[in-house]
Design an enzyme around this catalytic site. Sequence first.
Site, PDB file in Angstrom:
ATOM      1  N   GLY A   1       0.824  -1.213   0.000  1.00 56.26           N
ATOM      2  CA  GLY A   1       0.000   0.000   0.000  1.00 56.26           C
ATOM      3  C   GLY A   1       0.852   1.255   0.000  1.00 56.26           C
ATOM      4  N   CYS A   2       0.186   2.394   0.039  1.00 51.22           N
ATOM      5  CA  CYS A   2       0.889   3.684  -0.072  1.00 51.22           C
ATOM      6  C   CYS A   2       1.765   3.948   1.161  1.00 51.22           C
ATOM      7  CB  CYS A   2      -0.122   4.805  -0.248  1.00 51.22           C
ATOM      8  SG  CYS A   2      -1.460   4.799   0.962  1.00 51.22           S
ATOM      9  N   TYR A   3       1.140   3.939   2.337  1.00 51.50           N
ATOM     10  CA  TYR A   3       1.897   4.233   3.558  1.00 51.50           C
ATOM     11  C   TYR A   3       2.952   3.169   3.816  1.00 51.50           C
ATOM     12  CZ  TYR A   3      -1.591   7.761   4.776  1.00 51.50           C
ATOM     13  OH  TYR A   3      -2.411   8.861   4.784  1.00 51.50           O
ATOM     14  N   THR A   4       2.599   1.938   3.498  1.00 49.52           N
ATOM     15  CA  THR A   4       3.550   0.855   3.735  1.00 49.52           C
ATOM     16  C   THR A   4       4.801   1.039   2.890  1.00 49.52           C
ATOM     17  OG1 THR A   4       2.224  -0.383   2.156  1.00 49.52           O
ATOM     18  CG2 THR A   4       1.910  -0.891   4.457  1.00 49.52           C
TER      19      THR A   4
ATOM     20  N   CYS B   1       6.141   3.832   1.553  1.00 48.57           N
ATOM     21  CA  CYS B   1       7.033   4.918   1.992  1.00 48.57           C
ATOM     22  C   CYS B   1       7.602   4.623   3.372  1.00 48.57           C
ATOM     23  CB  CYS B   1       6.310   6.262   1.963  1.00 48.57           C
ATOM     24  SG  CYS B   1       5.009   6.437   3.179  1.00 48.57           S
TER      25      CYS B   1
END
Lengths: 225, 225, 225, 225
Positions: free
Chosen positions: B150-153, B155
């Site tokens: 996912g996105c947060y994961t 970064c």
Amino acid sequence: MIRAGIIGATGYAGGELVRILMGHKDVEIKWYGSRSYIDKKYYEVYQNMFQIVEDVCRDDNLEELAEQVDVIFTATPQGFLAGLLTEELLQKVKIVDLSADYRIKDVSVYEKWYKIEHKSPQFIQEAVYGLCEINRKQISDKTRLIANPGCYTTCSILTAYPLVKEGLIEPDTLIVDAKSGTSGAGRGAKVPNLFCEVNENIKAYGVASHRHTPEIEEQLGYAAG
Amino acid sequence: MIRAGIIGATGYAGGELVRILMGHKDVEIKWYGSRSYIDKKYYEVYQNMFQIVEDVCRDDNLEELAEQVDVIFTATPQGFLAGLLTEELLQKVKIVDLSADYRIKDVSVYEKWYKIEHKSPQFIQEAVYGLCEINRKQISDKTRLIANPGCYTTCSILTAYPLVKEGLIEPDTLIVDAKSGTSGAGRGAKVPNLFCEVNENIKAYGVASHRHTPEIEEQLGYAAG
Amino acid sequence: MIRAGIIGATGYAGGELVRILMGHKDVEIKWYGSRSYIDKKYYEVYQNMFQIVEDVCRDDNLEELAEQVDVIFTATPQGFLAGLLTEELLQKVKIVDLSADYRIKDVSVYEKWYKIEHKSPQFIQEAVYGLCEINRKQISDKTRLIANPGCYTTCSILTAYPLVKEGLIEPDTLIVDAKSGTSGAGRGAKVPNLFCEVNENIKAYGVASHRHTPEIEEQLGYAAG
Amino acid sequence: MIRAGIIGATGYAGGELVRILMGHKDVEIKWYGSRSYIDKKYYEVYQNMFQIVEDVCRDDNLEELAEQVDVIFTATPQGFLAGLLTEELLQKVKIVDLSADYRIKDVSVYEKWYKIEHKSPQFIQEAVYGLCEINRKQISDKTRLIANPGCYTTCSILTAYPLVKEGLIEPDTLIVDAKSGTSGAGRGAKVPNLFCEVNENIKAYGVASHRHTPEIEEQLGYAAG
């Protein structure tokens, strides 16, 4: 204190109206009408009003509302007020309509541009076009019904009026190129109004056919005489 | 040419995937799946694709799709792929899932955080976590199922991984404060995602409880050993 | 490989040019010219180029540059190239000028609109107006000097050209209302270009007198014949 | 009427101060100080003040200003007020300083964080920290010097104060992650503050070392006792 009631208090126009009226020392908002949020605290819809507005959102019962306030603001879709307005109502309260229902004197023009039947045209002549920079004199404590101008109409008329009035331009050479922010599209949950669709974007719409056209033409017509 | 099919091609993740794959010289997109726009031209949804993508949007029939492509990308809500994945399917096509369905090895953790039952946990062990900067070696032409992060994961892991790997920080002292753009909330027509609600605004959410937490913890756990 | 050099590589036009050329498999950027950042790493100016571009910024020595590349892009202010261009230079390299110096065939029109003297008008006739959608045929491997069109000109000409070409509109009734992003104002540190001055704002400028006017008129003139 | 004078009236803080004071029925702005725009009409700098503010911008002569107003607001860089403040001045007018000069009681801490020498530390003890939600009682008509809190300090202290006061959190476990709009960087013409650099962007700065830290620590220290 002037007791005010607002129908459509959670829309963008209604929300801005709340903000403005709250800064008016002689006005007290008695009724936050919002069909979509009935019985919900107003501040739950606009959290910046937390601990400022404790009222819950009410329905749009004009009859009941008319008993409790001196003035009703209708920040509602076209046709709403026209569908409910009665002589009885106008004898009890003053009404400021933010929709287009009473802005255009020629009902057939209104019906042609808004594509809805006007349910109470008998009040159109009485309505005062509420652009106070131009019509201040016509707006008195006897005025019962005020048709508030729209966004494009306000900026267009205020800009062109003096030029037309002084005969400095040929009205029929006038081309209005106006831009509106997205709030003008209302608070409805629609994909085209999502941040990711709108941000850094600009879109042409209503080209040569925006429904504010007749309103602008009518007012500038008065200026031209 | 690698023939690719996309389920959820009109969402923001799917739309970006289309843009990226169109720049890949060995890939050909054969199927633009979009439950919401079936039979509509893809470029009517994303007009920047006018005269670039002539295809119409298709449904999400994985069986039929599997016959026509080499790889399927599922840019779909949690639970979609888990609800349809079968051994037969995996024998026909490779699948890259952009949802969380196969990112977390411990199914109970997945079910706890996403609050849905996992319909095909038997494939979780086989799935490779597709963060190629870290797992490139595990991703081979034999890989059948890739769980895209996912996105947060992405970064968070890419930032913290080297620090944890080298033992430069105590993993349990790690606090991730990440911001996501509104596209992260998807393309659903919801009031909180309207331009006028989001613009110039920033909002805290998922504080100490964002569902990407277990994914980050698991991957950094491998780094820590 | 085509060896390219860019003068003005750290401006917004130059930076975008770098991004585009880096995606071109047959081009290699050999010279990142930037008078303001000489000897500074290019990625220190555009940090998204960290570990992608290792070069340092160079000065704008066209003579030296001409020895090292096949093509020079000048993303520079009006008058820069006209002040340095020589026959010797054009015999060594091809030049694509992003400024207005060679866009307008009538030097007096150029000097009137840009209010500067043209230092090398002898190359104006040779220059090809680089709007490839229209002039592709005129752009060959023999072309030595290309005058790249500006922002408003490109959108205005591409929009109006077919209409004028087919005689569907009277060219002299044409009114172009175009909007530009702030990048069009360049990367100079000026208060009017600060985020807080520009954001959520729109400003009319160059009304009826934008200097792209003659360029648009000339090109549409060819269309009209 | 309270006669007010503003030094730094054309900066973002000063401009907002003007806007707020103009809405205050008991205040009259007598002096719009702006070193950068001396003798220029204030509305030429902020055009939204056209026909609202007719005054021209003045210099920053505190002596002269002190004769004409009851209160001076200094929306100026660190060190400005400290460099000019005198006992004579404080006997004539009240001063509200929007800079950090008098926010921190320990002058060595101020000098360490702001890296400038404090020219008039003798007034630090007298200054009242103007966070009225907390210090309202200390702010009386006898107060001569008010040190107005900064942006991060205000949001951080108002958020954490009750928690610390009630002993609900360990002050030394407090981590403040605050975001500021670009106006916080002031109205200086700097490339990093251009729209194209800032828009859609977020940047970490002052990590673990923002100069508002001592101010926050001092105030929360009082809360903790």
